[in-house]
Design a protein around this motif. Sequence first.
Motif, PDB file in Angstrom:
ATOM      1  N   TYR A 132       0.852  -1.187   0.000  1.00  0.00           N
ATOM      2  CA  TYR A 132       0.000   0.000   0.000  1.00  0.00           C
ATOM      3  C   TYR A 132       0.888   1.236   0.000  1.00  0.00           C
ATOM      4  O   TYR A 132       1.858   1.316   0.755  1.00  0.00           O
ATOM      5  CB  TYR A 132      -0.910   0.016   1.239  1.00  0.00           C
ATOM      6  CG  TYR A 132      -2.002  -1.010   1.195  1.00  0.00           C
ATOM      7  CD1 TYR A 132      -1.750  -2.338   1.526  1.00  0.00           C
ATOM      8  CD2 TYR A 132      -3.292  -0.661   0.820  1.00  0.00           C
ATOM      9  CE1 TYR A 132      -2.753  -3.294   1.475  1.00  0.00           C
ATOM     10  CE2 TYR A 132      -4.310  -1.605   0.779  1.00  0.00           C
ATOM     11  CZ  TYR A 132      -4.028  -2.907   1.102  1.00  0.00           C
ATOM     12  OH  TYR A 132      -5.023  -3.846   1.053  1.00  0.00           O
ATOM     13  N   LYS A 162      -3.048  -3.257   4.654  1.00  0.00           N
ATOM     14  CA  LYS A 162      -3.979  -2.249   5.140  1.00  0.00           C
ATOM     15  C   LYS A 162      -4.054  -2.341   6.659  1.00  0.00           C
ATOM     16  O   LYS A 162      -3.888  -3.409   7.236  1.00  0.00           O
ATOM     17  CB  LYS A 162      -5.347  -2.556   4.534  1.00  0.00           C
ATOM     18  CG  LYS A 162      -6.331  -1.446   4.535  1.00  0.00           C
ATOM     19  CD  LYS A 162      -7.540  -1.897   3.713  1.00  0.00           C
ATOM     20  CE  LYS A 162      -8.656  -0.912   3.836  1.00  0.00           C
ATOM     21  NZ  LYS A 162      -9.819  -1.299   3.032  1.00  0.00           N
ATOM     22  N   TYR A 207       0.986   5.700  -0.254  1.00  0.00           N
ATOM     23  CA  TYR A 207       0.193   6.875   0.092  1.00  0.00           C
ATOM     24  C   TYR A 207       0.975   8.152  -0.202  1.00  0.00           C
ATOM     25  O   TYR A 207       2.209   8.167  -0.151  1.00  0.00           O
ATOM     26  CB  TYR A 207      -0.146   6.872   1.591  1.00  0.00           C
ATOM     27  CG  TYR A 207      -0.625   5.550   2.136  1.00  0.00           C
ATOM     28  CD1 TYR A 207       0.281   4.588   2.568  1.00  0.00           C
ATOM     29  CD2 TYR A 207      -1.977   5.265   2.247  1.00  0.00           C
ATOM     30  CE1 TYR A 207      -0.137   3.371   3.074  1.00  0.00           C
ATOM     31  CE2 TYR A 207      -2.415   4.053   2.763  1.00  0.00           C
ATOM     32  CZ  TYR A 207      -1.487   3.111   3.174  1.00  0.00           C
ATOM     33  OH  TYR A 207      -1.922   1.903   3.680  1.00  0.00           O
ATOM     34  N   SER A 222      -4.390   7.104  -1.639  1.00  0.00           N
ATOM     35  CA  SER A 222      -3.789   5.795  -1.390  1.00  0.00           C
ATOM     36  C   SER A 222      -3.868   4.966  -2.670  1.00  0.00           C
ATOM     37  O   SER A 222      -4.759   5.172  -3.512  1.00  0.00           O
ATOM     38  CB  SER A 222      -4.467   5.076  -0.228  1.00  0.00           C
ATOM     39  OG  SER A 222      -5.847   4.885  -0.497  1.00  0.00           O
ATOM     40  N   PHE A 223      -2.933   4.023  -2.782  1.00  0.00           N
ATOM     41  CA  PHE A 223      -2.749   3.293  -4.040  1.00  0.00           C
ATOM     42  C   PHE A 223      -2.452   1.849  -3.706  1.00  0.00           C
ATOM     43  O   PHE A 223      -1.573   1.560  -2.886  1.00  0.00           O
ATOM     44  CB  PHE A 223      -1.570   3.935  -4.775  1.00  0.00           C
ATOM     45  CG  PHE A 223      -1.363   3.518  -6.193  1.00  0.00           C
ATOM     46  CD1 PHE A 223      -0.437   2.528  -6.517  1.00  0.00           C
ATOM     47  CD2 PHE A 223      -2.037   4.135  -7.222  1.00  0.00           C
ATOM     48  CE1 PHE A 223      -0.213   2.159  -7.827  1.00  0.00           C
ATOM     49  CE2 PHE A 223      -1.828   3.780  -8.544  1.00  0.00           C
ATOM     50  CZ  PHE A 223      -0.907   2.800  -8.854  1.00  0.00           C
TER      51      PHE A 223
END
Lengths: 112, 113
Positions: free
Chosen positions: B31, B98, B33, B48-49
């Motif tokens: 993740y 996450k 950001y 976020s990606f």
Amino acid sequence: DQQVKQNSPSLSVQEGRISILNCDYTNSMFDYFLWYKKYPAEGPTFLISISSIKDKNEDGRFTVFLNKSAKHLSLHIVPSQPGDSAVYFCAADQGGSEKLVFGKGTKLTVNP
Amino acid sequence: EPEVTQTPSHQVTQMGQEVILRCVPISNHLYFYWYRQILGQKVEFLVSFYNNEISEKSEIFDDQFSVERPDGSNFTLKIRSTKLEDSAMYFCASSEVKSQPQHFGDGTRLSIL
């Protein structure tokens, strides 16, 4: 947007004593809380976190306490050291979201 | 200890120009950001990606902003036509999964003239 509030912009403590940094939040959907430390010209460094299913988490000199009914958390540093002098940010995360919501920070100064 | 690295540390750009901020997240993190901090204000979430697509974005992240993971290691933030109010510290962060702590880079100071 004041979902996470750190009402004390600064705190000064003697070396060896306890530092207590406070944070309040308004969003009852927050379920994960973090403390970050930041030195000038550096990014925030993760210190310690706590899930909403707990009320205390300890890591060495750092302890975070969570009071869900009061929507309040605190970071205790014992004993405080001059190297702890930095800005401390409280941050919160809501389950299902990936964004952290930050407080404005508290500048801690530990005097030798 | 692995860390997030950001380049450049300081970027000065004329208003209206395009700027690309670069980040190398921690290698096993999934993740990514971007956050920004305008002087004297809070750190604010931008985007976020995950899995090669945007998973969440804030109201700040309008059509002038885009993110990309052009290869297996870099993560970039592009601002298409910079405005004076884009002047800020931009922080990249990454996390393994996450709801795990996000680890931040040292930031890029963007100054728009």
